[in-house]
Structures are given as C-alpha cells and as structure tokens.
Design a protein around this motif. Sequence first.
Motif, mmCIF file in Angstrom:
data_model
loop_
_atom_site.group_PDB
_atom_site.id
_atom_site.type_symbol
_atom_site.label_atom_id
_atom_site.label_comp_id
_atom_site.label_asym_id
_atom_site.label_seq_id
_atom_site.Cartn_x
_atom_site.Cartn_y
_atom_site.Cartn_z
ATOM 1 N N LYS A 137 -28.137 -1.559 16.944
ATOM 2 C CA LYS A 137 -26.917 -0.988 17.509
ATOM 3 C C LYS A 137 -26.944 0.532 17.463
ATOM 4 N N ASP A 140 -29.137 1.753 20.333
ATOM 5 C CA ASP A 140 -28.374 1.627 21.577
ATOM 6 C C ASP A 140 -27.346 2.749 21.695
ATOM 7 N N SER A 175 -28.540 -3.526 21.679
ATOM 8 C CA SER A 175 -27.241 -3.800 22.270
ATOM 9 C C SER A 175 -26.136 -3.503 21.274
ATOM 10 N N PRO A 176 -24.924 -3.165 21.759
ATOM 11 C CA PRO A 176 -23.791 -3.009 20.835
ATOM 12 C C PRO A 176 -23.447 -4.315 20.133
ATOM 13 N N ARG A 177 -23.927 -5.433 20.679
ATOM 14 C CA ARG A 177 -23.608 -6.736 20.098
ATOM 15 C C ARG A 177 -24.690 -7.223 19.115
ATOM 16 N N ASP A 180 -25.676 -6.430 12.371
ATOM 17 C CA ASP A 180 -25.845 -5.267 11.503
ATOM 18 C C ASP A 180 -27.162 -5.302 10.737
#
Length: 230
Positions: A137, A140, A175-177, A180
């Motif tokens: 993340k 991205d 991707s932001p999705r 973590d």
Amino acid sequence: RKTAVQVRTIQKACAITDDVMAQVPHIARAGMTEREVAWELEKALRQAGAEALAFDILVASGPNSALPHHHPGERRLQAGDPLIVDMGAQVEGYKSDMTRSFYLGAKASVHYFELYQLVLRAQTAVFQQAKPGMNLKTVDAIARDMLDRAGHADHFGHGLGHGLGLDIHEDPLLSPRASDEDTLDVDTIVTIEPGCYLPDWGGIRLEETALMTDAGLVPLTHCPKQPNIS
C-alpha cells in the motif's frame, strides 16, 4: 519471487516488447482503426520472436483511452487523439507487460503534455522511493498521492501494479486494498503503471515491468517515452 533463470527469460520477453513498442510511432496513423493498429503490433511481436502474446493487445484512442481495459474496436484514429498502447510478449511461457501513451500529432497540446508529465513524475517517484520490504500500500501511495495532490484523486481507478510471470497477473498486487502485512520483496517482478483517465477526453498510462533488487526497483522494459506521433 523469481529465480535468475526466470528473470532472464522475462527480460527476453521485455526486450521484444521494447522493440515493437518503439515501432508504434511508425505504425499508428490517422485513419487506421484501433483494431488495425493492434493487428500490426501483434504481427510485429511474433516476427520479433514472441511465441505468443502475453495478453490481448490494448489500443485505445481518443475518449476510449479513458477506459483502462478498453478492447480495440473500429474507432478510427484522429489527429489530436490521446492514444494508449498496452502489450506484452511471451517467451518460454513467461510474460512481459508495458504501456506507452502517445499523442497523435506533431506537437502535444499543453493539456496533454501537463498530464503526461504528471504521470511520468509519479512513475519516476516510485522507482526512486520504493525499497525492498516496503508495504504494498505504501508503494502504491507514492504515485497515488502525487496524482491526488494534482487534483486527480478520482482519475486513477486501478492499482499501481501487479506481479507477473507465467501468468500476466500474479501476486503481489500493489493496491490501496493490499493487506498491511504484504510487502514488495527482493527478486519480485511487478509492473509499475500509474495512470490518469479523464472521462470524455482520454487517458494516459505509463507502465514498466520491474524487478525489486537489494538496491531498489530496476526497470526491465526500456522503450523510450516519446509521446508525439507526427
């Protein structure tokens, strides 16, 4: 993660794609349909040594270039069009993936040039800042935050990139999705493909296949970024 042999095979696929992408300014002409351009590029890939296409070639002109997954159709290229070409070669089962954006005309409009430079800066920042072990993340966000700050938060609607090898889309997904816990590790091959897509006008995307090394991301595709088609 890829072995040294796998990396060398993907590099061969990338080199073929480099050579053919460099031919786009000599192939694409006003009056040709998107489908005709895609066919000429497919022939060139095979003549250059690809055993197959890595995926169906994307040729998107004018407002169609605002659609990241457009399929080439019967729209005819016109002077002043933004044009996106996304293609890859397959060698010994392994795939490459590269996108270049073009402007059909001797001199790009100021609007096109500004957006092109924004996408290029976003991609360059990823290559400069991404480090081994960085969260997906976070990688991205390097590009996404630049586009957001420029007022295009709603105009980058897909992830920054994806892994590739025997499949054109493999883990990891930038991707932001992403979770973590997921990281971009050494010996991973991914695409880096920021884009900016404006409905009813068109879009710009720049994509490299890249290898994460101990020192950072290294591009495996090298076709020059020269957007004008005179």
